[in-house]
Scaffold this motif. Structure first.
Motif, mmCIF file in Angstrom:
data_model
loop_
_atom_site.group_PDB
_atom_site.id
_atom_site.type_symbol
_atom_site.label_atom_id
_atom_site.label_comp_id
_atom_site.label_asym_id
_atom_site.label_seq_id
_atom_site.Cartn_x
_atom_site.Cartn_y
_atom_site.Cartn_z
ATOM 1 N N ILE A 53 0.806 -1.283 -0.173
ATOM 2 C CA ILE A 53 0.327 -0.242 -0.286
ATOM 3 C C ILE A 53 1.315 1.004 0.035
ATOM 4 O O ILE A 53 1.564 1.646 0.713
ATOM 5 N N GLU A 91 -7.573 -5.640 1.790
ATOM 6 C CA GLU A 91 -7.939 -6.603 1.464
ATOM 7 C C GLU A 91 -6.063 -6.846 0.457
ATOM 8 O O GLU A 91 -5.511 -7.575 0.873
ATOM 9 N N TRP A 92 -6.338 -5.535 -0.637
ATOM 10 C CA TRP A 92 -4.928 -5.654 -1.131
ATOM 11 C C TRP A 92 -4.959 -3.891 -2.302
ATOM 12 O O TRP A 92 -6.513 -3.426 -2.404
ATOM 13 N N SER A 93 -4.295 -3.333 -2.135
ATOM 14 C CA SER A 93 -3.647 -2.717 -3.103
ATOM 15 C C SER A 93 -2.826 -3.357 -4.690
ATOM 16 O O SER A 93 -2.092 -3.797 -4.592
ATOM 17 N N TYR A 94 -3.578 -2.597 -5.716
ATOM 18 C CA TYR A 94 -3.121 -3.007 -7.243
ATOM 19 C C TYR A 94 -2.244 -0.931 -7.452
ATOM 20 O O TYR A 94 -2.885 -0.414 -7.732
ATOM 21 N N ASN A 116 -6.632 -11.529 -5.106
ATOM 22 C CA ASN A 116 -5.552 -10.471 -4.401
ATOM 23 C C ASN A 116 -5.245 -9.919 -5.098
ATOM 24 O O ASN A 116 -3.495 -8.581 -4.570
ATOM 25 N N GLY A 117 -5.165 -9.365 -6.368
ATOM 26 C CA GLY A 117 -4.547 -8.931 -7.134
ATOM 27 C C GLY A 117 -3.487 -8.726 -8.088
ATOM 28 O O GLY A 117 -2.678 -8.370 -8.117
ATOM 29 N N SER A 118 -2.643 -10.194 -7.494
ATOM 30 C CA SER A 118 -1.561 -10.605 -7.835
ATOM 31 C C SER A 118 -0.794 -10.820 -9.262
ATOM 32 O O SER A 118 -0.413 -10.973 -9.887
ATOM 33 N N THR A 135 -7.830 -0.027 -4.720
ATOM 34 C CA THR A 135 -7.711 -0.416 -3.752
ATOM 35 C C THR A 135 -9.095 -1.345 -2.821
ATOM 36 O O THR A 135 -10.158 -1.150 -3.273
ATOM 37 N N LYS A 136 -9.106 -2.382 -3.008
ATOM 38 C CA LYS A 136 -9.936 -3.427 -2.262
ATOM 39 C C LYS A 136 -10.383 -3.127 -0.790
ATOM 40 O O LYS A 136 -9.504 -3.065 -0.367
#
Length: 423
Positions: free
Chosen positions: A2, A41-44, A94-96, A418-419
């Motif tokens: 993040i 949860e995650w950011s991309y 998961n954005g990965s 961002t989720k």
């Protein structure tokens, strides 16, 4: 990871999250209050040179989000050019495993180069872009971001991605044969079927709906016919003729999830909506007000009039009412989300400002953003986010994917999404 910038935004945010329950015709009762966003949860973050653009019209499949991007390319020491012919496919889990697909030709593309990208429920994505004076290139990309095939399409209208994952393309009228054709391709690019149509079909407009229905619309005659699919093209489910009292009617067919549908008529002096069952039998008629707008959500339909909403079943039974804000307040923006739910929002509601504001930090200058999620079955308020943001950070794009799954970016030109999971 993040970004520091996003951490600063979260630190500056005051959030009220209210889960409220409505009954028909009653006001909302206060529910659980959460005073700040849950942990992300995650950011991309996009690669350098790319920015998010128009995230409100994002598309989604079961596991992925598809969002239009804009990129800037340096052509020379003093000249740059931007292109919007790029999209990101973001892993919702998961954005990965996210990726970008770039179908631009920065040197030759112009602002008038028509293009569009689509997403199918099976994770495939498609795009087309006009090329030359007559036609476009149409391509399919698999769920891993690999180009699978490209077809050169000429003298045809924009493609339609069907719920089945296939693609239907309607041609323009061939003057030599006085015919049109409807061609359906599968996700491997192979032709599943092709139907050539003559005589009456060359008059008016022919459309294929995402559920596979074929619509023949002849607005000058005020006539529209609906067919279940290409295999039943000789037997319409229904042929409807508008009342003679309607002047220059606009007709459209809107299908429900289960196969029943409505015909919506709009003219300068009258608006009607007519409900049909899956066999094409007329079940009901409703007269609309001048400002009423109609939308399909699953097996229900929504009528919006400014910031007042009414929800009806496919059988025309009232399921719920909702009003956001004061009567006549036109500053609310609503959206039918890919998840089938309804969101309503209003941004840049400036709060009382200090007499003197530092133009570098804008400290003390706050704007409020209100974001509602309405239940598509009864218009009850599922979530209400009422957020305060510093001036420099105000303005966000909310992407709601259902089941509390919310994505945030800055308004338009942000680089990070961002989720969050709202509970």
């Amino acid at each position: 990871m993040i970004s520091k910038r996003f951490k600063f935004i979260v630190a500056a945010l005051t959030l009220l999250l209210a889960v409220q329950i409505f009954t028909l015709g009653q006001s909302a009762a206060a529910g659980k209050t959460i005073e700040q966003l849950p942990d992300p949860e995650w950011s991309y973050t996009l690669p350098e040179g790319y920015k998010f653009w128009n995230t409100i019209d994002s598309l989604q499949s079961k596991d992925r989000m598809f969002i239009q991007l804009i990129k800037k390319v340096k052509l020379s020491a003093n000249k740059t050019k931007e292109s919007g012919k790029v999209y990101a496919s973001i892993d919702r889990n998961n954005g990965s495993t996210s990726w970008l697909y770039d179908y631009s030709d920065v040197i030759n593309d112009t602002p008038f180069t028509r293009n569009q990208f689509y997403a199918a429920s099976n994770g495939y994505s498609f795009f087309y872009k006009t090329k030359g004076s007559s036609g476009y290139d149409f391509s399919a990309v698999d769920p891993k971001g690999k180009l699978k095939w490209t077809k050169r399409i000429t003298h045809s209208y924009a493609p339609v991605v069907l719920h089945s994952g296939n693609v239907a393309i309607v041609s323009a009228v061939d003057k030599k044969t006085s015919s049109i054709s409807i061609t359906e391709y599968n996700q491997d690019g192979k032709q599943d079927r092709k139907q050539n149509l003559t005589n009456k079909w060359t008059i008016g407009m022919v459309d294929v709906l995402p559920n596979g229905y074929v619509v023949h619309n002849m607005p000058e005659q005020g006539v529209v016919s609906v067919y279940r699919n290409l295999s039943t093209i000789n037997t319409p489910l229904v042929t409807y003729t508008a009342p003679k009292s309607m002047k220059e009617p606009y007709l459209e067919v809107l299908p429900f999830k289960g196969g029943s549908f409505i015909i919506h008529l709009s003219s300068k002096n009258e608006k009607l909506v007519i409900g049909y069952d899956t066999k094409g039998k007329k079940k009901w008629v409703r007269t609309l007000n001048e400002k009423d707008q109609i939308y399909i959500t699953g097996n229900n339909y929504l009528i919006r009039n400014d910031n007042a909403y009414r929800l009806y079943s496919k059988d025309n039974q009232l399921l719920g009412k909702q009003q956001i804000g004061e009567i006549g307040d036109k500053q609310w923006y609503h959206h039918m989300t890919p998840s089938g739910e309804i969101t309503v929002e209003r941004q840049y509601q400036w709060q009382e400002r200090p007499a003197i504001i530092d133009e570098n930090t804008f400290e003390g200058d706050w704007a409020r953003e209100d974001f509602y999620v309405l239940n598509p079955g009864n218009l009850q308020i599922k979530y209400h986010l009422s957020t305060l943001w510093l001036d420099n950070n105000a303005g966000h794009m909310y992407i709601y994917a259902g089941d509390g799954e919310l994505y945030l970016t800055k308004d338009f030109s942000d680089t990070t999404v961002t989720k969050y999971i709202l509970k």
